[in-house]
Scaffold this active site. Structure first.
Site, PDB file in Angstrom:
ATOM      1  N   GLU A   8     100.218 -35.199  51.469  1.00  0.00           N
ATOM      2  CA  GLU A   8     100.736 -33.943  52.017  1.00  0.00           C
ATOM      3  C   GLU A   8     101.320 -33.000  50.968  1.00  0.00           C
ATOM      4  OE1 GLU A   8     103.243 -34.136  55.481  1.00  0.00           O
ATOM      5  OE2 GLU A   8     102.219 -35.932  56.196  1.00  0.00           O
ATOM      6  N   ASP A  81     101.829 -38.765  55.689  1.00  0.00           N
ATOM      7  CA  ASP A  81     103.005 -39.536  56.099  1.00  0.00           C
ATOM      8  C   ASP A  81     102.697 -40.439  57.282  1.00  0.00           C
ATOM      9  OD1 ASP A  81     104.399 -38.332  54.096  1.00  0.00           O
ATOM     10  OD2 ASP A  81     105.395 -36.863  55.378  1.00  0.00           O
ATOM     11  N   ASP A  83     104.403 -41.057  60.077  1.00  0.00           N
ATOM     12  CA  ASP A  83     104.856 -40.755  61.427  1.00  0.00           C
ATOM     13  C   ASP A  83     103.751 -40.039  62.198  1.00  0.00           C
ATOM     14  OD1 ASP A  83     104.838 -38.309  60.231  1.00  0.00           O
ATOM     15  OD2 ASP A  83     107.003 -37.982  60.325  1.00  0.00           O
ATOM     16  N   GLU A  85     103.410 -36.974  63.116  1.00  0.00           N
ATOM     17  CA  GLU A  85     103.003 -35.699  62.528  1.00  0.00           C
ATOM     18  C   GLU A  85     102.044 -35.933  61.365  1.00  0.00           C
ATOM     19  OE1 GLU A  85     105.139 -31.464  61.323  1.00  0.00           O
ATOM     20  OE2 GLU A  85     106.343 -33.236  61.711  1.00  0.00           O
ATOM     21  N   TYR A 288     110.743 -43.671  53.303  1.00  0.00           N
ATOM     22  CA  TYR A 288     110.466 -42.485  54.126  1.00  0.00           C
ATOM     23  C   TYR A 288     111.699 -42.073  54.915  1.00  0.00           C
ATOM     24  CZ  TYR A 288     107.706 -39.263  56.931  1.00  0.00           C
ATOM     25  OH  TYR A 288     107.207 -38.137  57.523  1.00  0.00           O
ATOM     26  N   ARG A 290     112.048 -39.899  57.533  1.00  0.00           N
ATOM     27  CA  ARG A 290     111.994 -39.579  58.960  1.00  0.00           C
ATOM     28  C   ARG A 290     111.739 -40.868  59.733  1.00  0.00           C
ATOM     29  NH1 ARG A 290     109.129 -35.007  56.896  1.00  0.00           N
ATOM     30  NH2 ARG A 290     110.383 -33.116  57.095  1.00  0.00           N
ATOM     31  N   HIS A 333     108.750 -47.620  60.181  1.00  0.00           N
ATOM     32  CA  HIS A 333     109.187 -48.934  60.639  1.00  0.00           C
ATOM     33  C   HIS A 333     110.283 -49.548  59.786  1.00  0.00           C
ATOM     34  CE1 HIS A 333     105.963 -48.663  63.493  1.00  0.00           C
ATOM     35  NE2 HIS A 333     105.064 -48.550  62.534  1.00  0.00           N
TER      36      HIS A 333
END
Length: 826
Positions: A8, A81, A83, A85, A288, A290, A333
Site C-alpha cells: 500500500e 494490509d 484488515d 480494508e 500492525y 489497526r 490477529h
C-alpha cells in the site's frame, strides 16, 4: 522480472524489498486505487446494489505503470494490509490490473520483519472475498446514507452539510452530553479531612497521619457542629487492619486503547497517534496498528519473557495470555507490540520515540508479575460521636512487579503510616470542612469519545480517527480550551487556636482539549433523530457492525443485508421531503419586541445562528443580528435577543491620531475624531474605524467595551498591518514578502499567487529574481465562490468541443439561499 509484490505505501515497499531476494520487485499502490464513482450515487440500486467503481484520477498513472509491470512479471503478490480494508484494496488491484482473483497470490503479515515476510511468502493464499464483501457492504451502505441524507440537510437546513452512519452518531453523543451538562443542577457538600497527631504514653506528639471522614455533610451548619464536637472530644485508635493486595498489568494495546493512552499520557490527538503509529509500522518497528485484538503470539511472549528475565530478574517475569472480548473481530490477529522486545528505544523523530516507548512499556509490562502492595486502614474513634469515625489509609508497594516498567503515574503510593497501637491517643492537628460542588458530566475529549464508541460497538478500529477528524472538519464539533469562571466556596478550619470560617475563590469549569458541539450540530442531530431515528440509534449502528462481521465470516450475503436496510431507510428519506425548512432548522419564535410589537425569531443561516426581527410581511424588510460567541440558539431568550439589536454601537471617537509605518514607507493609521463603532459580524464582534477598516474585538464584550479598550484594539490592529509587510522591491511594487499566520511568504498583488518560504530561510535575503521564480513555480490560486462553481462545467465544455463543434456545454447554476444571518459584516 520474476515476482512483483504490491503493497500500500512506498515506505513499506522500501522496508520489504530489502528482506526479499533479487527475484522480487516491490511497488506501492499508494493506498486505494479505486472507489465508487463520484458522479451520482455510483450504485445500481435496481441491480442488487451493484457499485460502479472507477480508478481515482490521481492514481491512473500509477495503475498504468503497475499494469506494465504485471505483464512483465511471472507472478504477482498482493501484500496489502491484513484488515478488511487491505483485503478490499487487494481485490481492487486484481480487478484494475486484470488479474485472476482466484489464483493471484495474496500474502499478509502483521509485522514488517524478515521472518514475517519470508513466512508470508512461504504461505500465500488467495483474496478472501468474504472480507472484501464485508468491506464493500460497509462502503456501499455508508455511500447510500451519505448520498440520500446529505441533500435532505442541504434543502431543509443549510448547504454544505453532511451526514454519515458513524459520523452522525458520534456527533449525537457529543450533542447529548452537552444537553446533560446544560440540564445539570449543581449541588454541594462539605467534606472533612486533615491531620491528627499521634501521642505517646507521655502525651507527646510522636507522628502525624492524614485522615478524612468518608461521608460528607449537606450543609455548613452540620459541618460546623461536627468540627465543634471533635474539638471537645478525645480521639483514639479504634481499629487497625493490614492486608496484602496486588495490582495487575493491563493488556497490550489495541487501536483504541493506544489512542486513549497516547492522548492522556503524551497529549496526542487520535489522528496524530495513528499517523505516528503508521510510520513506526512501515519502518518495521511495531506490529500492525489497526487491531482490536489483545492477543500476543507465542513467539512474542517467549521473547518478552527473555527480556524481562534478563533485564529485571526471573521474579519479575510472568507470562500472560489475554483474550479479545469481541470473538468475531476480523481485524489483525495480534495486539500492537514492538517487533523486537530487545529494542526498548528507537531513533528518529521525537514523537515516534515517545509513542514507541509507550507501546514497548505496555507490551513488556503485560508479561510481568503483579505489583504487591500492603494496605493499612486505621479507624479513629471520637469519644462524643460514637457512631462516627475518621479514617486513615496507607498503601506501600512491597514488590514493584510490572510498575518497574510501566508506572506512568499509575502508582498510588499513599505512603507508610507511622507505627500505632489500638487505643493509642491522638490530638487535633488541623481539620478542614471544605465546600465541594458536584461536577456535571464530563465533556468528551478525543480519547473518551473513542472509548465510548468502542464500548457501544460503534465503528471499528480503522474508523475512529477519520470519524473524529471528519466531525471537526464539517464544523459539527470544535476542539478547544475554555477558561473557567471564578466561584466562591466556604471553608471551615479547626486547629488548636479554634474555629475559623472564610470565603475563598476558585476557578471552576475550565476545559482543555474538549469537544464542543456547534449550534448546527444540535440542529442536525435533532432533525436526524426525529426523522431517521433508526440510523442514529446507538444499538442499530452497533448491530450493523455485527452484520458486517457476519458477512466477513461468510454466513450472510452482503446484498441481502443492504436490501433489508434500504427497504426501511428509503421511505423515511421520501417522507422527510415534506418537512418545512422552518421545522427542520428549528426556527423558534422568541416573542415580540416590546417597542415595535414585531415578532422575533431565532434561526440558523449560512454563517450560523441569528435573530430576525420582523416576519417580512407588508414588504417590510426584517432586521438581522448574529448571536454572540458562546450564545446558543436553543436556549436563547427574548431579553438576550433584544440586546443584540443594540449593535452597531458607537463607542466614541479616537482621542488622537495614530499611525504606523511599514518597511516600504506605506503608512497605516486612523485620524483623531474618527468614530469607533462596535458591530457584530458572522465571524464575531469587531470595531469599525473608517471605510473598510476593521479590528476584531477579542476579550471584550462589544456591548460594554470602553473607549480606552477600543483604542488599544485599534492601535494593535494598525501596528499589525504595518508589521505584516516584511520586504518590498522598488523595481516591482506588485511583489512583496508578507508575514502570514505560519511565517513569511511571497505574494504577487496582481496575479494573487503566493509562494512559500522555508522556516529556516531568511526572508530578508531573498532577491526579486528568486521571488518571481518561486511565484512562477507556485500553483494557481484556488478560485472561490461562483468562479469556482463555474470552473468544472467550463472544463467539461472544452472537452466536448474537441469531439464535435455542435456540442455545447450545459449551463449549471446554484439555487439561491437565504441572506447571511447578520445585520453587519466585517
Amino acid at each position: 522480472m520474476t515476482n512483483l509484490v504490491i503493497v500500500e505505501s512506498p515506505a513499506k515497499a522500501k522496508t520489504i524489498e530489502k528482506y526479499l531476494g533479487k527475484d522480487f520487485v516491490v511497488r506501492s499502490s499508494y493506498g486505494h486505487i479505486r472507489d465508487i464513482q463520484k458522479k451520482g450515487m455510483g450504485i445500481d440500486l435496481a441491480n442488487r446494489f451493484e457499485p460502479n467503481y472507477e480508478i481515482s484520477p490521481d492514481k491512473k498513472k500509477n495503475v498504468a505503470e503497475l499494469r506494465k509491470l504485471t505483464k512483465e512479471a511471472d507472478a504477482v503478490w498482493l501484500a496489502t494490509d491484513e484488515d478488511r480494508e487491505g483485503e478490499a484494496i487487494a481485490w481492487h488491484l486484481a480487478e484494475a490490473l486484470k488479474l485472476d482473483v482466484s489464483n493471484t497470490k495474496r500474502i499478509v503479515f502483521h509485522e514488517i520483519t524478515k521472518p514475517a515476510i519470508q513466512n508470508a511468502v512461504a504461505n500465500p493464499r488467495t483474496v478472501d472475498m468474504d472480507l472484501v464483501n464485508a468491506q464493500q457492504a460497509r462502503r456501499i451502505l455508508d455511500r447510500i446514507v451519505g448520498f440520500e441524507l446529505s441533500p435532505i440537510l442541504w434543502k431543509k437546513i443549510r448547504t454544505g452539510l453532511s451526514a454519515g452512519r458513524v459520523q452522525s452518531v458520534a456527533v449525537r453523543l457529543i450533542v447529548e452530553r452537552e444537553k446533560e451538562i446544560e440540564k445539570f443542577e449543581a449541588s454541594f457538600s462539605f467534606k472533612v479531612q486533615g491531620k491528627l497527631q499521634l501521642l505517646d504514653q507521655a502525651g507527646q506528639p510522636c507522628g502525624e497521619i492524614d485522615v478524612k471522614r468518608n461521608a460528607s455533610f449537606d450543609s455548613e451548619e452540620e459541618a460546623q457542629a461536627y468540627l465543634m464536637a471533635i474539638s471537645k472530644a478525645q480521639l483514639s485508635v479504634q481499629s487497625l487492619e493490614e492486608k496484602p493486595a496486588k495490582r495487575s498489568p493491563k493488556a497490550p494495546f489495541t487501536t483504541s486503547t493506544l489512542q486513549q493512552e497516547a492522548s492522556s499520557k503524551l497529549g496526542f490527538s487520535v489522528k496524530q497517534t495513528m499517523m505516528i503509529a503508521q510510520r513506526l509500522y512501515e519502518s518495521g518497528k511495531i506490529t500492525y496498528m489497526r487491531t482490536d485484538s489483545v492477543n500476543l503470539s507465542e513467539m512474542a511472549i517467549a521473547q518478552a519473557q527473555e527480556v524481562v528475565t534478563s533485564n529485571y530478574g526471573a521474579e519479575y517475569s510472568h507470562s500472560r495470555r489475554y483474550k479479545t472480548k469481541n470473538a468475531d473481530a476480523q481485524e489483525a490477529h495480534e495486539a500492537i507490540r514492538p517487533t523486537d522486545f530487545n529494542v526498548s528505544e528507537v531513533t528518529g523523530e521525537r514523537n515516534e520515540q515517545r509513542l514507541y516507548q509507550l507501546i514497548w512499556r505496555r507490551a513488556i509490562a503485560s508479561q510481568m508479575a503483579d505489583a504487591q502492595l500492603q494496605r493499612t486502614t486505621v479507624e479513629i474513634a471520637i469519644s462524643n460521636l460514637s457512631d462516627d469515625k475518621l479514617v486513615a489509609k496507607g498503601e506501600v508497594i512491597t514488590f514493584e512487579g510490572f510498575l518497574k516498567v510501566y508506572d506512568f503515574g499509575n502508582k498510588n503510593d499513599d505512603g507508610i503510616l507511622p507505627p500505632m497501637q489500638i487505643g493509642q491517643a491522638l490530638s487535633l492537628g488541623e481539620l478542614t470542612a471544605r465546600q465541594s460542588f458536584a461536577r456535571p458530566p464530563a465533556r468528551y475529549n478525543e480519547a473518551s469519545l473513542v472509548r465510548t464508541l468502542e464500548e457501544m460497538g460503534i465503528g471499528r478500529p480503522s474508523t475512529y480517527a477519520p470519524t473524529i477528524d471528519t466531525v471537526q472538519q464539517r464544523g459539527y464539533v470544535v476542539k478547544e480550551d475554555r477558561e473557567g469562571t471564578p466561584r466562591d466556596y466556604r471553608q471551615l478550619t479547626l486547629n488548636a487556636e479554634g474555629m475559623n470560617a472564610e470565603t475563598l475563590s476558585e476557578m471552576a469549569g475550565s476545559e482543555k482539549n474538549k469537544l464542543f458541539p456547534t449550534d448546527i450540530a444540535g440542529i442536525v442531530t435533532n432533525f436526524l433523530t426525529k426523522h431517521f431515528g433508526d440510523v442514529l440509534d446507538y444499538q442499530f449502528t452497533a448491530k450493523v457492525e455485527d452484520k458486517f462481521d457476519v458477512i466477513a465470516s461468510g454466513k450472510l450475503e452482503w446484498q441481502d443485508m443492504l436490501e433489508d436496510f434500504y427497504s426501511q431507510f428509503h421511505p423515511k428519506v421520501e417522507a422527510a421531503e415534506d418537512v418545512s425548512r422552518e421545522e427542520a432548522g428549528q426556527a423558534r419564535l422568541l416573542g415580540n419586541d416590546p417597542k415595535t410589537g414585531k415578532p422575533m425569531f431565532v434561526k440558523i443561516g449560512r454563517f450560523g445562528p441569528y435573530v430576525q426581527l420582523g416576519d417580512g410581511e407588508n414588504e417590510e424588510k426584517p432586521q438581522f443580528a448574529s448571536l454572540m460567541p458562546g450564545q446558543k440558539m436553543d436556549v436563547l431568550k427574548l431579553e438576550d435577543a433584544l440586546e443584540l439589536f443594540k449593535l452597531p454601537r458607537e463607542v466614541g471617537e479616537m482621542p488622537e491620531s495614530y499611525s504606523a509605518t511599514a518597511v516600504d514607507g506605506s503608512t497605516f493609521g486612523v485620524e483623531a475624531g474618527q468614530k469607533l463603532i462596535a458591530k457584530q459580524g458572522p465571524f464575531g464582534p469587531y470595531l469599525e474605524y473608517g471605510t473598510k477598516k476593521y479590528a476584531p474585538i477579542k476579550g471584550y464584550d462589544p456591548l460594554s467595551i470602553t473607549l480606552e479598550e477600543a483604542v488599544i484594539l485599534v492601535e494593535a490592529k494598525i501596528q499589525a498591518e504595518a508589521e505584516k509587510i516584511v520586504k518590498t522591491f522598488p523595481e516591482n511594487a506588485d511583489v512583496k514578502i508578507l508575514k502570514g499566520r505560519w511565517g513569511p511568504y511571497i505574494t504577487d498583488l496582481t496575479t494573487k499567487k503566493n509562494a512559500k518560504i522555508a522556516k529556516d530561510e531568511d526572508a530578508l535575503q531573498l532577491t526579486l529574481e528568486e521571488c518571481i521564480k518561486r511565484l512562477d513555480e507556485a500553483p494557481e490560486p484556488k478560485k472561490r465562490g461562483r468562479a469556482a462553481a463555474k470552473k468544472a462545467p467550463a472544463k467539461k465544455a472544452a472537452a466536448k468541443k474537441t469531439t464535435t463543434k455542435k456540442t455545447t456545454a450545459k449551463k449549471t447554476g446554484t439555487k439561491k439561499t437565504a441572506k447571511p444571518a447578520s445585520k453587519t459584516s466585517g
